[in-house]
Write a protein that holds these residues in place. Sequence first.
Motif, PDB file in Angstrom:
ATOM      1  N   HIS A  71       0.848  -1.185   0.000  1.00  0.00           N
ATOM      2  CA  HIS A  71       0.000   0.000   0.000  1.00  0.00           C
ATOM      3  C   HIS A  71       0.888   1.240   0.000  1.00  0.00           C
ATOM      4  CE1 HIS A  71      -3.465  -2.567   0.726  1.00  0.00           C
ATOM      5  NE2 HIS A  71      -2.744  -3.176   1.637  1.00  0.00           N
ATOM      6  N   PHE A  72       0.683   2.081  -0.987  1.00  0.00           N
ATOM      7  CA  PHE A  72       1.495   3.288  -1.147  1.00  0.00           C
ATOM      8  C   PHE A  72       1.257   4.239   0.019  1.00  0.00           C
ATOM      9  CE2 PHE A  72       1.790   7.666  -2.929  1.00  0.00           C
ATOM     10  CZ  PHE A  72       3.169   7.684  -3.127  1.00  0.00           C
ATOM     11  N   LEU A  73       2.351   4.708   0.627  1.00  0.00           N
ATOM     12  CA  LEU A  73       2.258   5.638   1.755  1.00  0.00           C
ATOM     13  C   LEU A  73       2.450   7.085   1.325  1.00  0.00           C
ATOM     14  CD1 LEU A  73       4.248   3.900   4.656  1.00  0.00           C
ATOM     15  CD2 LEU A  73       1.783   3.910   4.249  1.00  0.00           C
ATOM     16  N   CYS A  74       3.559   7.349   0.658  1.00  0.00           N
ATOM     17  CA  CYS A  74       3.886   8.738   0.343  1.00  0.00           C
ATOM     18  C   CYS A  74       5.048   8.794  -0.629  1.00  0.00           C
ATOM     19  CB  CYS A  74       4.254   9.506   1.619  1.00  0.00           C
ATOM     20  SG  CYS A  74       5.740   8.849   2.440  1.00  0.00           S
ATOM     21  N   SER A  75       5.275   9.996  -1.146  1.00  0.00           N
ATOM     22  CA  SER A  75       6.483  10.259  -1.931  1.00  0.00           C
ATOM     23  C   SER A  75       6.976  11.653  -1.568  1.00  0.00           C
ATOM     24  CB  SER A  75       6.205  10.159  -3.431  1.00  0.00           C
ATOM     25  OG  SER A  75       5.508  11.312  -3.897  1.00  0.00           O
ATOM     26  N   GLY A  76       8.228  11.919  -1.866  1.00  0.00           N
ATOM     27  CA  GLY A  76       8.752  13.241  -1.561  1.00  0.00           C
ATOM     28  C   GLY A  76      10.229  13.335  -1.826  1.00  0.00           C
ATOM     29  N   ARG A  77      10.795  14.455  -1.468  1.00  0.00           N
ATOM     30  CA  ARG A  77      12.243  14.628  -1.512  1.00  0.00           C
ATOM     31  C   ARG A  77      12.804  14.449  -0.103  1.00  0.00           C
ATOM     32  NH1 ARG A  77      14.319  19.045  -5.910  1.00  0.00           N
ATOM     33  NH2 ARG A  77      13.505  17.997  -7.774  1.00  0.00           N
ATOM     34  N   VAL A  78      14.117  14.410  -0.014  1.00  0.00           N
ATOM     35  CA  VAL A  78      14.760  13.966   1.232  1.00  0.00           C
ATOM     36  C   VAL A  78      15.185  15.136   2.124  1.00  0.00           C
ATOM     37  CG1 VAL A  78      16.627  12.566   2.178  1.00  0.00           C
ATOM     38  CG2 VAL A  78      15.607  11.944  -0.028  1.00  0.00           C
ATOM     39  N   ASN A  79      14.798  15.075   3.387  1.00  0.00           N
ATOM     40  CA  ASN A  79      15.303  15.963   4.445  1.00  0.00           C
ATOM     41  C   ASN A  79      15.276  17.451   4.096  1.00  0.00           C
ATOM     42  OD1 ASN A  79      15.902  13.852   6.282  1.00  0.00           O
ATOM     43  ND2 ASN A  79      17.836  13.436   5.215  1.00  0.00           N
ATOM     44  N   PRO A  80      14.071  18.014   3.854  1.00  0.00           N
ATOM     45  CA  PRO A  80      13.989  19.461   3.587  1.00  0.00           C
ATOM     46  C   PRO A  80      14.575  20.280   4.736  1.00  0.00           C
ATOM     47  CG  PRO A  80      11.889  18.383   3.132  1.00  0.00           C
ATOM     48  CD  PRO A  80      12.753  17.364   3.815  1.00  0.00           C
ATOM     49  N   ASN A  81      15.297  21.321   4.359  1.00  0.00           N
ATOM     50  CA  ASN A  81      15.865  22.279   5.319  1.00  0.00           C
ATOM     51  C   ASN A  81      16.830  21.657   6.322  1.00  0.00           C
ATOM     52  OD1 ASN A  81      14.479  24.694   4.408  1.00  0.00           O
ATOM     53  ND2 ASN A  81      12.612  23.754   5.209  1.00  0.00           N
ATOM     54  N   VAL A  82      17.459  20.560   5.923  1.00  0.00           N
ATOM     55  CA  VAL A  82      18.451  19.917   6.787  1.00  0.00           C
ATOM     56  C   VAL A  82      19.776  19.835   6.034  1.00  0.00           C
ATOM     57  CG1 VAL A  82      19.076  17.844   8.071  1.00  0.00           C
ATOM     58  CG2 VAL A  82      16.677  18.554   7.950  1.00  0.00           C
ATOM     59  N   TYR A  83      20.851  20.266   6.681  1.00  0.00           N
ATOM     60  CA  TYR A  83      22.178  20.188   6.076  1.00  0.00           C
ATOM     61  C   TYR A  83      22.787  18.802   6.320  1.00  0.00           C
ATOM     62  CZ  TYR A  83      22.366  25.237   5.286  1.00  0.00           C
ATOM     63  OH  TYR A  83      22.130  26.512   4.838  1.00  0.00           O
ATOM     64  N   PRO A  84      23.577  18.310   5.380  1.00  0.00           N
ATOM     65  CA  PRO A  84      24.258  17.030   5.602  1.00  0.00           C
ATOM     66  C   PRO A  84      25.298  17.129   6.705  1.00  0.00           C
ATOM     67  CG  PRO A  84      25.027  18.046   3.563  1.00  0.00           C
ATOM     68  CD  PRO A  84      23.868  18.872   4.047  1.00  0.00           C
ATOM     69  N   ILE A  85      25.592  16.000   7.327  1.00  0.00           N
ATOM     70  CA  ILE A  85      26.511  16.014   8.468  1.00  0.00           C
ATOM     71  C   ILE A  85      27.943  16.313   8.046  1.00  0.00           C
ATOM     72  CG2 ILE A  85      25.083  14.446   9.832  1.00  0.00           C
ATOM     73  CD1 ILE A  85      27.042  12.199   9.100  1.00  0.00           C
ATOM     74  N   ASN A  86      28.285  16.096   6.783  1.00  0.00           N
ATOM     75  CA  ASN A  86      29.655  16.354   6.334  1.00  0.00           C
ATOM     76  C   ASN A  86      29.744  17.610   5.466  1.00  0.00           C
ATOM     77  OD1 ASN A  86      28.268  15.217   4.191  1.00  0.00           O
ATOM     78  ND2 ASN A  86      29.944  13.876   3.542  1.00  0.00           N
ATOM     79  N   PHE A  87      28.865  18.548   5.720  1.00  0.00           N
ATOM     80  CA  PHE A  87      28.894  19.837   5.014  1.00  0.00           C
ATOM     81  C   PHE A  87      29.507  20.862   5.951  1.00  0.00           C
ATOM     82  CE2 PHE A  87      26.777  23.716   3.317  1.00  0.00           C
ATOM     83  CZ  PHE A  87      27.249  23.625   2.017  1.00  0.00           C
ATOM     84  N   SER A  88      30.615  21.441   5.546  1.00  0.00           N
ATOM     85  CA  SER A  88      31.354  22.323   6.447  1.00  0.00           C
ATOM     86  C   SER A  88      30.655  23.667   6.636  1.00  0.00           C
ATOM     87  CB  SER A  88      32.764  22.555   5.905  1.00  0.00           C
ATOM     88  OG  SER A  88      32.731  23.450   4.813  1.00  0.00           O
ATOM     89  N   LYS A  89      30.885  24.255   7.777  1.00  0.00           N
ATOM     90  CA  LYS A  89      30.310  25.558   8.092  1.00  0.00           C
ATOM     91  C   LYS A  89      30.863  26.628   7.142  1.00  0.00           C
ATOM     92  CE  LYS A  89      29.443  26.370  12.345  1.00  0.00           C
ATOM     93  NZ  LYS A  89      29.569  26.659  13.805  1.00  0.00           N
ATOM     94  N   ASP A  90      32.140  26.516   6.802  1.00  0.00           N
ATOM     95  CA  ASP A  90      32.738  27.489   5.887  1.00  0.00           C
ATOM     96  C   ASP A  90      32.080  27.425   4.515  1.00  0.00           C
ATOM     97  OD1 ASP A  90      34.445  28.365   7.840  1.00  0.00           O
ATOM     98  OD2 ASP A  90      36.154  27.169   7.156  1.00  0.00           O
ATOM     99  N   ASP A  91      31.854  26.200   4.014  1.00  0.00           N
ATOM    100  CA  ASP A  91      31.191  26.055   2.717  1.00  0.00           C
ATOM    101  C   ASP A  91      29.773  26.602   2.774  1.00  0.00           C
ATOM    102  OD1 ASP A  91      33.339  24.968   1.412  1.00  0.00           O
ATOM    103  OD2 ASP A  91      32.739  22.890   1.732  1.00  0.00           O
ATOM    104  N   SER A  92      29.095  26.385   3.896  1.00  0.00           N
ATOM    105  CA  SER A  92      27.732  26.887   4.062  1.00  0.00           C
ATOM    106  C   SER A  92      27.687  28.405   3.933  1.00  0.00           C
ATOM    107  CB  SER A  92      27.178  26.462   5.424  1.00  0.00           C
ATOM    108  OG  SER A  92      25.922  27.044   5.653  1.00  0.00           O
ATOM    109  N   ILE A  93      28.590  29.072   4.625  1.00  0.00           N
ATOM    110  CA  ILE A  93      28.632  30.538   4.576  1.00  0.00           C
ATOM    111  C   ILE A  93      28.974  31.012   3.173  1.00  0.00           C
ATOM    112  CG2 ILE A  93      29.871  32.571   5.413  1.00  0.00           C
ATOM    113  CD1 ILE A  93      30.233  31.027   8.087  1.00  0.00           C
TER     114      ILE A  93
END
Length: 381
Positions: free
Chosen positions: A154-176
């Motif tokens: 039974h189909f539950l849902c579809s979507g994209r992954v982790n809206p508004n969440v940064y990956p754990i290996n994304f540096s703060k410097d790159d973010s800025i």
Amino acid sequence: MRTKLIITLFTLIVSLPTNVIGKDHSKKFHPGALWPDNKGIHINAHGGGILYYKRTYYWFGEYKSDTTSAAMVGVTCYSSKNLLDWTNRGVALSVSDDENSDIAKGCVLERPKVVYNQKTKKFVMWFHLELKGNGYSAARYGVATSNVVTGPYHFLCSGRVNPNVYPINFSKDDSISIRNQYSNLISLKWWTPEWYDAIKKGLFMFRDLPGGQMARDQTIFVDDDNKAYHIYSSEDNLTLQVAELSDDYTSHTGKYARIAPSNMNEAPAIFKKDGIYWMITSGCTGWDPNEARMFMARHIMGPWTQLPNPCIGAESKITFGGQSTYILRVEGKKNAYIFMADIWRPKHPSDARYIWLPIDFKAGRPVIQWRSEWQLDYLNK
């Protein structure tokens, strides 16, 4: 009397069901050949994966029509005791006749993988989904569940992954940096060195942050501790991502990491041996085959290191004409793994073929060599 006995024995032998005959050691895998099911029809379960449950293997894959790769039926299921003889168990997940459904007939539904959740006692299916009539712009995952291994799911849902969440290996410097330069960087000419560098630093990850990360070619991996992970092509197929799943395997927890940013990988297939995670992928060349890539890591969230192509021998530069879809650990055998791939035939999708090959280990690394035929006993060594 002896003549009658011989005739009787012969009659019994030829009337044995195919799954019993399949246990005969003379039966072999024939990569790239037609693979008939219990009804003599070529198995129609493409881009698939295998679930082992209660001493039976279940093969789930895309049902391909004769003239289109769009999903006109859904996900099919086959079962086997010996990995050679497969029984068609019907459609596990059907596409919908409701045009407003995410999985409306004619959508793109690819690479289904099913896992069993020990805690909820449910079977959970994940797949790549593109909404009908929208090409490949949706770049979504889809989730369906069932109380029975063969379905219906039974189909539950579809979507994209982790809206508004940064990956754990994304540096703060790159973010800025990305935040401050986004409007200039997004206008960079594609495929230039500057553009690749911006992608590597997270340009498209940042672009997709509000609505969630793209999820195309994908697989699901359940680790030794029963934690499950979603591995998928993201950022316009330029970067792989691995995302942790919730305890019931039906959603993401918000913890994810980027793998091989800007390197263009799809078709991920993953397994674990002696505490090391191995992943085989392909490049991005549409329906045409290309050279397989291989990565290794000591933690599923990385860091991941790219190694040379695991395929060797003739046509290894095009993965023997196929593209990875799954790596199966064979039950009851030590360190026995099978590399599964698809030979796509876009002009006649239902005639797409399967490559199943044993994985050898040389100097501690996986190696895949072409064999026109081989027996399961090869994995006993």
